[in-house]
Scaffold this motif. Structure first.
Motif, PDB file in Angstrom:
ATOM      1  N   TRP A 189       0.996  -1.207  -0.266  1.00  0.00           N
ATOM      2  CA  TRP A 189       0.015   0.193   0.000  1.00  0.00           C
ATOM      3  C   TRP A 189       0.900   1.004   0.040  1.00  0.00           C
ATOM      4  N   ALA A 216       0.026  -4.886  -9.280  1.00  0.00           N
ATOM      5  CA  ALA A 216      -1.225  -5.175  -9.228  1.00  0.00           C
ATOM      6  C   ALA A 216      -1.546  -5.475 -10.791  1.00  0.00           C
ATOM      7  N   THR A 234      -4.391  -1.536 -13.163  1.00  0.00           N
ATOM      8  CA  THR A 234      -2.959  -1.043 -12.836  1.00  0.00           C
ATOM      9  C   THR A 234      -2.776   0.400 -12.620  1.00  0.00           C
ATOM     10  N   TRP A 261      -3.954   1.513  -9.105  1.00  0.00           N
ATOM     11  CA  TRP A 261      -3.262   1.193  -8.012  1.00  0.00           C
ATOM     12  C   TRP A 261      -1.961   1.883  -8.087  1.00  0.00           C
ATOM     13  N   LYS A 274      -2.670   5.440  -6.783  1.00  0.00           N
ATOM     14  CA  LYS A 274      -3.161   5.269  -5.405  1.00  0.00           C
ATOM     15  C   LYS A 274      -1.913   5.242  -4.430  1.00  0.00           C
TER      16      LYS A 274
END
Length: 79
Positions: free
Chosen positions: A11, A23, A27, A30, A33
């Protein structure tokens, strides 16, 4: 005045084997993120330091390493 962040490797984009996993779906979402999480981590740590807090970060992959946790404890007790 010490704050300890325990960051999940995936994360928060840690450089370990688990944190480097990409991921397989969504993709772009993520990647964005995780980049945002890292930027927020830097902002929040800087803000806490500006208020006089000592900031420590321990990574998920380090939590099962007694030596890492013991060193963290020693640093915190020395403050």
């Amino acid at each position: 005045h010490t704050v300890v962040f325990v960051n999940g490797c995936f994360w928060h984009g840690h450089g370990c084997a688990h944190g480097c996993v990409q991921a397989k779906t969504h993709t772009a979402f993520w990647a964005e993120k995780i980049t945002a999480n890292r930027a927020r981590d830097k902002r929040k740590s800087a803000a806490l330091r500006a208020l006089g807090w000592h900031v420590e970060t321990i990574w998920e992959c380090e939590c099962d390493k007694a030596g890492k946790l013991a060193a963290l404890g020693r640093r915190m007790l020395g403050r």
